[in-house]
Write a protein that holds these residues in place. Structure first.
Motif, PDB file in Angstrom:
ATOM      1  N   TYR A  11       0.823  -1.217   0.000  1.00  0.00           N
ATOM      2  CA  TYR A  11       0.000   0.000   0.000  1.00  0.00           C
ATOM      3  C   TYR A  11       0.855   1.264   0.000  1.00  0.00           C
ATOM      4  O   TYR A  11       0.594   2.223   0.709  1.00  0.00           O
ATOM      5  N   GLY A  12       1.917   1.227  -0.738  1.00  0.00           N
ATOM      6  CA  GLY A  12       2.752   2.406  -0.894  1.00  0.00           C
ATOM      7  C   GLY A  12       3.746   2.623   0.228  1.00  0.00           C
ATOM      8  O   GLY A  12       4.512   3.563   0.200  1.00  0.00           O
ATOM      9  N   VAL A  13       3.747   1.733   1.245  1.00  0.00           N
ATOM     10  CA  VAL A  13       4.688   1.855   2.359  1.00  0.00           C
ATOM     11  C   VAL A  13       5.761   0.782   2.218  1.00  0.00           C
ATOM     12  O   VAL A  13       5.458  -0.392   2.113  1.00  0.00           O
ATOM     13  N   ASN A  14       6.997   1.203   2.190  1.00  0.00           N
ATOM     14  CA  ASN A  14       8.079   0.240   2.021  1.00  0.00           C
ATOM     15  C   ASN A  14       8.232  -0.625   3.274  1.00  0.00           C
ATOM     16  O   ASN A  14       8.258  -0.113   4.388  1.00  0.00           O
ATOM     17  N   THR A  15       8.313  -1.928   3.098  1.00  0.00           N
ATOM     18  CA  THR A  15       8.468  -2.874   4.197  1.00  0.00           C
ATOM     19  C   THR A  15       9.878  -3.434   4.156  1.00  0.00           C
ATOM     20  O   THR A  15      10.303  -3.966   3.145  1.00  0.00           O
ATOM     21  N   LEU A  16      10.595  -3.283   5.284  1.00  0.00           N
ATOM     22  CA  LEU A  16      11.963  -3.757   5.353  1.00  0.00           C
ATOM     23  C   LEU A  16      12.020  -4.979   6.260  1.00  0.00           C
ATOM     24  O   LEU A  16      11.524  -4.951   7.387  1.00  0.00           O
ATOM     25  N   TRP A  17      12.607  -6.050   5.759  1.00  0.00           N
ATOM     26  CA  TRP A  17      12.859  -7.188   6.617  1.00  0.00           C
ATOM     27  C   TRP A  17      13.950  -6.800   7.600  1.00  0.00           C
ATOM     28  O   TRP A  17      14.941  -6.170   7.250  1.00  0.00           O
ATOM     29  N   PHE A  18      13.764  -7.204   8.848  1.00  0.00           N
ATOM     30  CA  PHE A  18      14.684  -6.790   9.902  1.00  0.00           C
ATOM     31  C   PHE A  18      15.225  -8.022  10.620  1.00  0.00           C
ATOM     32  O   PHE A  18      14.475  -8.942  10.960  1.00  0.00           O
ATOM     33  N   ILE A  19      16.530  -8.051  10.834  1.00  0.00           N
ATOM     34  CA  ILE A  19      17.168  -9.148  11.558  1.00  0.00           C
ATOM     35  C   ILE A  19      17.155  -8.798  13.040  1.00  0.00           C
ATOM     36  O   ILE A  19      17.949  -7.990  13.514  1.00  0.00           O
ATOM     37  N   ASP A  20      16.228  -9.387  13.764  1.00  0.00           N
ATOM     38  CA  ASP A  20      16.067  -9.105  15.192  1.00  0.00           C
ATOM     39  C   ASP A  20      16.816 -10.144  16.008  1.00  0.00           C
ATOM     40  O   ASP A  20      16.607 -11.351  15.853  1.00  0.00           O
ATOM     41  N   LYS A  21      17.680  -9.691  16.889  1.00  0.00           N
ATOM     42  CA  LYS A  21      18.534 -10.609  17.648  1.00  0.00           C
ATOM     43  C   LYS A  21      17.734 -11.517  18.573  1.00  0.00           C
ATOM     44  O   LYS A  21      18.118 -12.675  18.796  1.00  0.00           O
ATOM     45  N   ASP A  22      16.622 -11.019  19.117  1.00  0.00           N
ATOM     46  CA  ASP A  22      15.838 -11.848  20.031  1.00  0.00           C
ATOM     47  C   ASP A  22      15.103 -12.954  19.285  1.00  0.00           C
ATOM     48  O   ASP A  22      15.091 -14.112  19.726  1.00  0.00           O
ATOM     49  N   TYR A  23      14.490 -12.611  18.143  1.00  0.00           N
ATOM     50  CA  TYR A  23      13.816 -13.658  17.372  1.00  0.00           C
ATOM     51  C   TYR A  23      14.825 -14.611  16.738  1.00  0.00           C
ATOM     52  O   TYR A  23      14.604 -15.823  16.688  1.00  0.00           O
ATOM     53  N   ARG A  24      15.959 -14.070  16.266  1.00  0.00           N
ATOM     54  CA  ARG A  24      16.973 -14.926  15.652  1.00  0.00           C
ATOM     55  C   ARG A  24      17.483 -15.969  16.659  1.00  0.00           C
ATOM     56  O   ARG A  24      17.766 -17.124  16.296  1.00  0.00           O
ATOM     57  N   ASP A  25      17.553 -15.577  17.918  1.00  0.00           N
ATOM     58  CA  ASP A  25      17.976 -16.496  18.973  1.00  0.00           C
ATOM     59  C   ASP A  25      16.998 -17.667  19.105  1.00  0.00           C
ATOM     60  O   ASP A  25      17.412 -18.835  19.159  1.00  0.00           O
ATOM     61  N   THR A  26      15.712 -17.395  19.140  1.00  0.00           N
ATOM     62  CA  THR A  26      14.726 -18.475  19.251  1.00  0.00           C
ATOM     63  C   THR A  26      14.578 -19.234  17.935  1.00  0.00           C
ATOM     64  O   THR A  26      14.296 -20.437  17.938  1.00  0.00           O
ATOM     65  N   TYR A  27      14.799 -18.558  16.821  1.00  0.00           N
ATOM     66  CA  TYR A  27      14.675 -19.221  15.522  1.00  0.00           C
ATOM     67  C   TYR A  27      15.713 -20.335  15.373  1.00  0.00           C
ATOM     68  O   TYR A  27      15.379 -21.478  15.056  1.00  0.00           O
ATOM     69  N   TYR A  28      16.977 -20.018  15.595  1.00  0.00           N
ATOM     70  CA  TYR A  28      18.040 -21.012  15.385  1.00  0.00           C
ATOM     71  C   TYR A  28      18.024 -22.120  16.441  1.00  0.00           C
ATOM     72  O   TYR A  28      18.438 -23.247  16.176  1.00  0.00           O
ATOM     73  N   ASN A  29      17.524 -21.797  17.645  1.00  0.00           N
ATOM     74  CA  ASN A  29      17.510 -22.804  18.696  1.00  0.00           C
ATOM     75  C   ASN A  29      16.224 -23.608  18.755  1.00  0.00           C
ATOM     76  O   ASN A  29      16.189 -24.649  19.412  1.00  0.00           O
ATOM     77  N   PHE A  30      15.162 -23.138  18.071  1.00  0.00           N
ATOM     78  CA  PHE A  30      13.905 -23.878  18.159  1.00  0.00           C
ATOM     79  C   PHE A  30      13.132 -23.922  16.845  1.00  0.00           C
ATOM     80  O   PHE A  30      12.895 -25.003  16.291  1.00  0.00           O
ATOM     81  N   TYR A  31      12.765 -22.772  16.301  1.00  0.00           N
ATOM     82  CA  TYR A  31      11.854 -22.763  15.150  1.00  0.00           C
ATOM     83  C   TYR A  31      12.476 -23.380  13.897  1.00  0.00           C
ATOM     84  O   TYR A  31      11.774 -23.985  13.080  1.00  0.00           O
ATOM     85  N   SER A  32      13.758 -23.251  13.714  1.00  0.00           N
ATOM     86  CA  SER A  32      14.413 -23.848  12.549  1.00  0.00           C
ATOM     87  C   SER A  32      14.412 -25.375  12.607  1.00  0.00           C
ATOM     88  O   SER A  32      14.623 -26.047  11.591  1.00  0.00           O
ATOM     89  N   LYS A  33      14.147 -25.931  13.793  1.00  0.00           N
ATOM     90  CA  LYS A  33      14.142 -27.381  13.979  1.00  0.00           C
ATOM     91  C   LYS A  33      12.748 -27.987  13.878  1.00  0.00           C
ATOM     92  O   LYS A  33      12.601 -29.200  13.937  1.00  0.00           O
ATOM     93  N   LYS A  34      11.743 -27.142  13.763  1.00  0.00           N
ATOM     94  CA  LYS A  34      10.375 -27.653  13.687  1.00  0.00           C
ATOM     95  C   LYS A  34      10.062 -28.117  12.259  1.00  0.00           C
ATOM     96  O   LYS A  34      10.660 -27.655  11.288  1.00  0.00           O
ATOM     97  N   PHE A  35       9.084 -29.000  12.161  1.00  0.00           N
ATOM     98  CA  PHE A  35       8.669 -29.486  10.846  1.00  0.00           C
ATOM     99  C   PHE A  35       7.670 -28.497  10.239  1.00  0.00           C
ATOM    100  O   PHE A  35       6.502 -28.792   9.994  1.00  0.00           O
ATOM    101  N   ALA A  36       8.161 -27.283  10.030  1.00  0.00           N
ATOM    102  CA  ALA A  36       7.355 -26.187   9.471  1.00  0.00           C
ATOM    103  C   ALA A  36       8.325 -25.142   8.950  1.00  0.00           C
ATOM    104  O   ALA A  36       9.491 -25.079   9.356  1.00  0.00           O
ATOM    105  N   ASP A  37       7.849 -24.317   8.043  1.00  0.00           N
ATOM    106  CA  ASP A  37       8.697 -23.321   7.395  1.00  0.00           C
ATOM    107  C   ASP A  37       8.472 -21.958   8.053  1.00  0.00           C
ATOM    108  O   ASP A  37       7.474 -21.293   7.810  1.00  0.00           O
ATOM    109  N   TYR A  38       9.421 -21.574   8.919  1.00  0.00           N
ATOM    110  CA  TYR A  38       9.365 -20.271   9.576  1.00  0.00           C
ATOM    111  C   TYR A  38      10.423 -19.352   8.968  1.00  0.00           C
ATOM    112  O   TYR A  38      11.599 -19.747   8.881  1.00  0.00           O
ATOM    113  N   PRO A  39      10.068 -18.136   8.570  1.00  0.00           N
ATOM    114  CA  PRO A  39      11.093 -17.175   8.114  1.00  0.00           C
ATOM    115  C   PRO A  39      12.056 -16.855   9.242  1.00  0.00           C
ATOM    116  O   PRO A  39      11.705 -16.934  10.426  1.00  0.00           O
ATOM    117  N   ASN A  40      13.265 -16.483   8.909  1.00  0.00           N
ATOM    118  CA  ASN A  40      14.258 -16.155   9.933  1.00  0.00           C
ATOM    119  C   ASN A  40      14.416 -14.654  10.126  1.00  0.00           C
ATOM    120  O   ASN A  40      15.322 -14.211  10.825  1.00  0.00           O
TER     121      ASN A  40
END
Length: 363
Positions: free
Chosen positions: A8-37
């Motif tokens: 809608y005309g607003v630029n969306t930037l993907w952001f590397i968040d240290k708190d989510y990245r911490d849970t992603y690599y230690n948990f969500y990346s190991k689940k049988f599902a596709d989670y963005p990092n």
């Protein structure tokens, strides 16, 4: 970080968040599902930003409200969030806060507030989220405390666990105290049934001292962070400033930050919690190593000094009677105490006396 799409005309930037990245690599990346990092970080301003000022945001510092991370978890997507509490309508009171710096398109902005995160129901449940908020507040405000990420928080009870740590089924009060100890605190635990009428008073003393606490609501199987209080100073108070207090300010990970926690008899006004002050059964206080004098002993000592026949206020003062004093008890550092005293113009050079003999001031 690069612009990947436009909504809608607003630029969306993907952001590397240290708190989510911490849970992603230690948990969500190991689940049988596709989670963005990656996440999305939203910034809030009190005014519209013209397009030609988008790379000159420094001049909008006074209009900056704060930011919020939107993580791609399927439940409770609000991640690390810092809002300026002074921007919240119908929220007047005292809030523990620290300065947080952010960089947006080359500009550096800051926001003064208290950290918030919602539970994801997997790595962090309500108690983990409440502890993370306290930890992040202290690590940002004081350099002596290291920053701890969400998955690391979930691992702090490994020596006192009652089953697997992740996914978590919740924490006991003793485990919260264990987490505080491993972070570097020397925690105290308070139970309402042990302190009766003094329970709310002791809670107020710690909040007034700038020390947020994790509180347990046993009947609701829930934990919240208490980070401030609000008062009406038009009341007729007879003894202690705690009598001014109408309620506390909390972060509940199931709701947006800065809720009012009212007493049951208080009229609802503003953004209020469904819980009440009376629902708090316990709280854990994160004390600094060298704080050996906890609130209940300060309270009894103050009473003893003021009532002493030799050193008490009625014995030494002809102008002030003990019955007219309203006590405000809080803990402060020697540095802050002396700095405040230097600003006060007291008779007989008492300001200089206070600055030279006290290591810790308790007023």
């Amino acid at each position: 970080r690069k612009i990947t799409q436009s909504v809608y005309g607003v630029n969306t930037l993907w952001f590397i968040d240290k708190d989510y990245r911490d849970t992603y690599y230690n948990f969500y990346s190991k689940k049988f599902a596709d989670y963005p990092n990656k996440t999305i970080r939203l910034h809030f301003f009190a005014t519209a930003i013209p397009l030609n000022d988008i790379f000159d945001l420094d001049k909008y510092q006074n209009q900056y409200i704060g930011f919020s991370i939107i993580r791609p978890t399927r439940i409770n997507t609000i991640g690390r969030t810092i809002f300026d509490p002074s921007r919240i309508s119908n929220l007047e009171g005292y809030v523990c806060s620290a300065d947080y710096r952010v960089h947006i398109l080359g500009a550096e902005l800051s926001v003064n507030g208290f950290p918030y995160i919602s539970q994801d129901t997997d790595v962090t449940v309500c108690a983990h989220a409440a502890c993370w908020m306290v930890f992040r507040y202290f690590s940002e405000k004081y350099t002596s405390y290291a920053e701890v990420l969400p998955f690391e928080v979930s691992q702090l009870t490994e020596n006192l666990s009652y089953g697997r740590l992740v996914p978590s089924k919740g924490l006991y009060l003793s485990q919260i105290a264990e987490m505080f100890s491993k972070f570097g605190f020397y925690p105290e635990i308070y139970m309402r049934n042990s302190y009766d009428k003094n329970f709310d008073r002791l809670l107020y003393y710690y909040i007034e001292s700038g020390i947020p606490v994790v509180a347990g609501l046993d009947k609701h199987s829930h934990a919240i962070t208490i980070l401030g209080h609000f008062s009406k100073y038009k009341k007729n108070v007879l003894d202690n400033s705690v009598e001014y207090v109408d309620g506390f300010i909390i972060n509940d990970d199931n709701y947006l930050p800065y809720q009012k926690l009212l007493r049951k008899e208080t009229k609802v006004d503003g953004y209020c919690s469904q819980f009440h002050v009376e629902d708090i059964d316990s709280f854990v206080v994160p004390l600094y190593e060298k704080v050996y004098f906890s609130a209940e002993y300060v309270n009894s000592t103050v009473e003893a000094v003021l009532n002493d026949r030799t050193f008490g206020i009625n014995a030494l003062s002809k102008l002030i009677r003990k019955e007219t004093i309203i006590k405000r008890i809080f803990l402060t550092s020697s540095k802050s105490y002396k700095a405040q005293r230097r600003k006060q113009n007291l008779l007989f050079n008492l300001s200089l006396t206070y600055c030279s003999i006290f290591d810790i001031g308790i007023v």
